[in-house]
Design a protein around this motif. Structure first.
Motif, short mmCIF file in Angstrom:
data_model
loop_
_atom_site.label_atom_id
_atom_site.label_comp_id
_atom_site.label_asym_id
_atom_site.label_seq_id
_atom_site.Cartn_x
_atom_site.Cartn_y
_atom_site.Cartn_z
N GLU A 152 -4.79 -5.68 -7.94
CA GLU A 152 -5.82 -6.63 -8.36
C GLU A 152 -6.06 -6.46 -9.86
O GLU A 152 -6.09 -5.35 -10.38
N THR A 153 -6.23 -7.55 -10.58
CA THR A 153 -6.47 -7.45 -12.02
C THR A 153 -7.88 -6.92 -12.30
O THR A 153 -8.77 -6.99 -11.43
N GLU A 154 -8.06 -6.41 -13.50
CA GLU A 154 -9.39 -5.93 -13.89
C GLU A 154 -10.40 -7.07 -13.81
O GLU A 154 -11.51 -6.88 -13.29
N ALA A 155 -10.04 -8.23 -14.30
CA ALA A 155 -10.97 -9.36 -14.29
C ALA A 155 -11.37 -9.74 -12.87
O ALA A 155 -12.55 -10.03 -12.59
N ALA A 156 -10.40 -9.74 -11.95
CA ALA A 156 -10.68 -10.10 -10.57
C ALA A 156 -11.57 -9.06 -9.91
O ALA A 156 -12.49 -9.40 -9.13
N TYR A 157 -11.31 -7.79 -10.18
CA TYR A 157 -12.13 -6.72 -9.60
C TYR A 157 -13.56 -6.82 -10.12
O TYR A 157 -14.52 -6.74 -9.33
N VAL A 158 -13.72 -6.99 -11.42
CA VAL A 158 -15.06 -7.09 -12.01
C VAL A 158 -15.80 -8.29 -11.42
O VAL A 158 -16.99 -8.20 -11.08
#
Length: 359
Positions: free
Chosen positions: A267-273
């Motif tokens: 999962e990308t950082e942006a998606a996780y955040v």
């Protein structure tokens, strides 16, 4: 100073020093709190080692200078491992309460690398960054006028840098370790931070919610910690999910809250955040009230609103040997009777799930 005092004076001096060293969010000073606890199982003399590096979390800090929680997370993990290996386990905690990530990296992981270089070392774990964020939060809270986010940005950058360096150093030095674990960080003061700042945002000109500002930083930090773990051969123990999410499905999405909050590899950082701060933000709960079911909760954070709660007593800094707290028959399906009732027990159980199966 202590040499001139005795009796009640010594106790008062120790108490005052502890409050200065580790009072609330202002963890500006540091103290080494190193321990070794050997879990002595009956019928075996073979001994393996668990080495834990970190700050007051792994130290088992409980308000004292010269004593810590015996069953801090590394020791809990070590007891599970002793049963799994059917061997004695020496749990070595090289910790510095109040230390930021750079201090732990330089003065613990690197300077005290000999502890993980022992040939009987099988597990090495570390945690860091909590004090970087606590100090940044404290400084931010004191701001008036126009808000500056530079301190929060610096904390995130330093955490990322030294987490990676720590992994690289452990990979270099811990050549006999079969499991290398990093634990990310929970959010102490989650409810307390749900207030407006004294400073104003430069764009909107209004005061902002502290928790709304801090949570994305913490989410970015935890994603980076687990992502770096995957890149460097480490396992990531997601303490944020385990502490901040309930053990049941509170929002009806078909997933237990803590499982839904976990870091997902790929999962990308942006998606996780976005998931943590948006989609699942409503399932986050202050770890002072960790719900193990819809009607039962336990307190995972001590009265200082920072450090994990623990089961059992304390031990002096130094070396101790003793039998396991729980017998083999008390550990059912990999869980002791206290596994979900305090912060340290929960974290130790979590790390035991990623222990090596054999020595």
């Amino acid at each position: 100073m202590f040499s001139r005092l005795n009796g009640q004076g010594v106790s008062l001096a120790v108490t005052l020093t502890a409050s200065l060293v580790l009072g609330g969010d202002a963890l500006a000073s540091t103290i080494n709190q190193n321990t070794s606890w050997t879990i002595d199982r009956a019928g075996t003399t073979t001994k393996y080692r668990v080495v834990a590096y970190g700050d007051s979390i792994f130290a088992g800090y409980n308000g004292g200078l010269f004593s810590v929680a015996k069953r801090a997370a590394p020791a809990v993990e070590g007891e599970y491992l002793a049963q799994s290996f059917n061997s004695d386990i020496e749990v070595v905690r090289r910790t510095k309460s109040g230390a930021r990530a750079d201090d732990i990296y330089n003065n613990k992981i690197v300077a005290e690398r000999s502890y993980m270089q022992a040939t009987n070392t099988r597990v090495v774990m570390f945690e860091m960054c909590g004090n970087d964020y606590l100090q940044a939060r404290s400084a931010f809270t004191d701001q008036t006028g126009t808000c500056s986010y530079a301190g929060l940005d610096t904390a995130l950058a330093n955490c990322t840098t030294y987490t990676q360096r720590a992994m690289q150093a452990i990979n270099t030095y811990a050549t006999t370790a079969k499991a290398k674990i990093v634990m990310n960080i929970y959010y102490p003061g989650f409810d307390a931070d749900n207030v407006l700042t004294n400073c104003t945002d430069s764009t909107t000109g209004t005061r902002i919610n502290k928790r709304a500002k801090f949570l994305p930083y913490l989410a970015k930090s935890n994603w980076r910690t687990c992502n770096l773990a995957a890149q460097n051969g480490f396992q990531c123990a997601d303490a944020f999910a385990e502490y901040m999410g309930a053990d049941y499905d509170s929002n009806g999405d078909g997933k237990i809250d803590r499982e839904a909050l976990r870091y997902v590899h790929g999962e990308t950082e942006a998606a996780y955040v976005a998931r943590i701060t948006g989609t699942l933000a409503g399932t986050l709960r202050d770890a002072n009230t960790h719900f193990v079911s819809s009607g039962v909760s336990f307190d995972y954070i001590q009265s200082d609103n920072t450090h994990p709660t623990f089961y059992g007593g304390t031990m002096s800094t130094g070396s101790t040997t003793g039998a396991p707290t729980f017998t083999d028959t008390q550990v059912v399906d990999g869980k002791n009777p206290q596994w979900n009732r305090s912060g340290h027990e929960r974290a130790g159980w979590l790390m035991s799930l990623i222990d090596p199966a054999t020595p």
